[in-house]
Scaffold this active site. Structure first.
Site, PDB file in Angstrom:
ATOM      1  N   HIS A  48       0.823  -1.216   0.000  1.00 14.11           N
ATOM      2  CA  HIS A  48       0.000   0.000   0.000  1.00 14.11           C
ATOM      3  C   HIS A  48       0.852   1.259   0.000  1.00 14.11           C
ATOM      4  O   HIS A  48       2.052   1.215   0.261  1.00 14.11           O
ATOM      5  CB  HIS A  48      -0.973   0.021   1.191  1.00 14.11           C
ATOM      6  CG  HIS A  48      -0.320   0.202   2.532  1.00 14.11           C
ATOM      7  ND1 HIS A  48       0.033  -0.851   3.328  1.00 14.11           N
ATOM      8  CD2 HIS A  48       0.032   1.318   3.208  1.00 14.11           C
ATOM      9  CE1 HIS A  48       0.567  -0.395   4.446  1.00 14.11           C
ATOM     10  NE2 HIS A  48       0.585   0.921   4.397  1.00 14.11           N
ATOM     11  N   GLU A  85      -3.939   3.712   1.358  1.00 12.72           N
ATOM     12  CA  GLU A  85      -4.291   4.002   2.747  1.00 12.72           C
ATOM     13  C   GLU A  85      -4.486   5.509   2.870  1.00 12.72           C
ATOM     14  O   GLU A  85      -3.556   6.285   2.646  1.00 12.72           O
ATOM     15  CB  GLU A  85      -3.175   3.537   3.685  1.00 12.72           C
ATOM     16  CG  GLU A  85      -3.438   3.835   5.134  1.00 12.72           C
ATOM     17  CD  GLU A  85      -2.282   3.429   6.027  1.00 12.72           C
ATOM     18  OE1 GLU A  85      -2.168   4.008   7.112  1.00 12.72           O
ATOM     19  OE2 GLU A  85      -1.481   2.539   5.649  1.00 12.72           O
ATOM     20  N   HIS A 134       2.928  11.381  -7.562  1.00 11.87           N
ATOM     21  CA  HIS A 134       1.624  11.279  -8.221  1.00 11.87           C
ATOM     22  C   HIS A 134       1.213   9.825  -8.319  1.00 11.87           C
ATOM     23  O   HIS A 134       2.030   8.925  -8.210  1.00 11.87           O
ATOM     24  CB  HIS A 134       1.608  11.975  -9.591  1.00 11.87           C
ATOM     25  CG  HIS A 134       2.201  11.207 -10.727  1.00 11.87           C
ATOM     26  ND1 HIS A 134       3.492  11.369 -11.146  1.00 11.87           N
ATOM     27  CD2 HIS A 134       1.668  10.271 -11.550  1.00 11.87           C
ATOM     28  CE1 HIS A 134       3.730  10.577 -12.172  1.00 11.87           C
ATOM     29  NE2 HIS A 134       2.652   9.883 -12.445  1.00 11.87           N
ATOM     30  N   GLU A 155      -2.497  10.923 -12.615  1.00 11.55           N
ATOM     31  CA  GLU A 155      -2.362  10.747 -14.051  1.00 11.55           C
ATOM     32  C   GLU A 155      -3.404   9.730 -14.508  1.00 11.55           C
ATOM     33  O   GLU A 155      -3.560   8.677 -13.910  1.00 11.55           O
ATOM     34  CB  GLU A 155      -0.956  10.225 -14.374  1.00 11.55           C
ATOM     35  CG  GLU A 155      -0.679  10.020 -15.828  1.00 11.55           C
ATOM     36  CD  GLU A 155       0.746   9.536 -16.087  1.00 11.55           C
ATOM     37  OE1 GLU A 155       1.124   9.466 -17.247  1.00 11.55           O
ATOM     38  OE2 GLU A 155       1.480   9.232 -15.102  1.00 11.55           O
TER      39      GLU A 155
END
Length: 124
Positions: A4, A52, A70, A117
């Site tokens: 994560h 998370e 990003h 993106e």
């Protein structure tokens, strides 16, 4: 195996709604950490990976450094996704462009200012 990534958020309910709505993520669980962080674990469709979301009560107005991070998501059709998101008030930071490989790409921001993106077409 990658498990994560944690994102700090200013409003956990708003963040859950955003990632559920636009990226079909489901909230797998919520908890409060020993430090008092409110956490929500968003399941990425078709993957064991999670996003998370963390609301830290002691840092509700954090600042994001520019161009450091990003997320990228595959969508069926970038122009259609942008049209829907624009109509619903999502901030579009870079309009759709077609790359030499035929893939479409655009950039948006989530409610906390994280750059996302959007990609469509077949990966290289």
């Amino acid at each position: 195996m990658f498990l994560h990534t944690r994102l700090k958020v200013r409003d956990i309910e708003r963040a859950i709604a955003f990632y559920s709505r636009y990226f079909n993520m489901t909230c797998r669980g919520r908890k409060t950490s020993p430090r008092g962080s409110q956490l929500a674990f968003m399941q990425v469709p078709g993957s064991p990976t999670e996003l998370e979301l963390a609301y830290l009560p002691w840092d509700p107005d954090f600042q994001l450094p520019e161009d450091i991070f990003h997320l990228a998501f595959q969508v069926d059709n970038v122009p259609d996704a942008l049209e829907q998101m624009r109509a619903e008030g999502v901030k579009i930071t870079e309009e759709c462009t077609t790359m030499p490989n035929g893939r479409s790409m655009a950039f948006i921001e989530d409610p906390d200012g994280y750059e996302i993106e959007l990609l469509s077409g077949q990966p290289d």
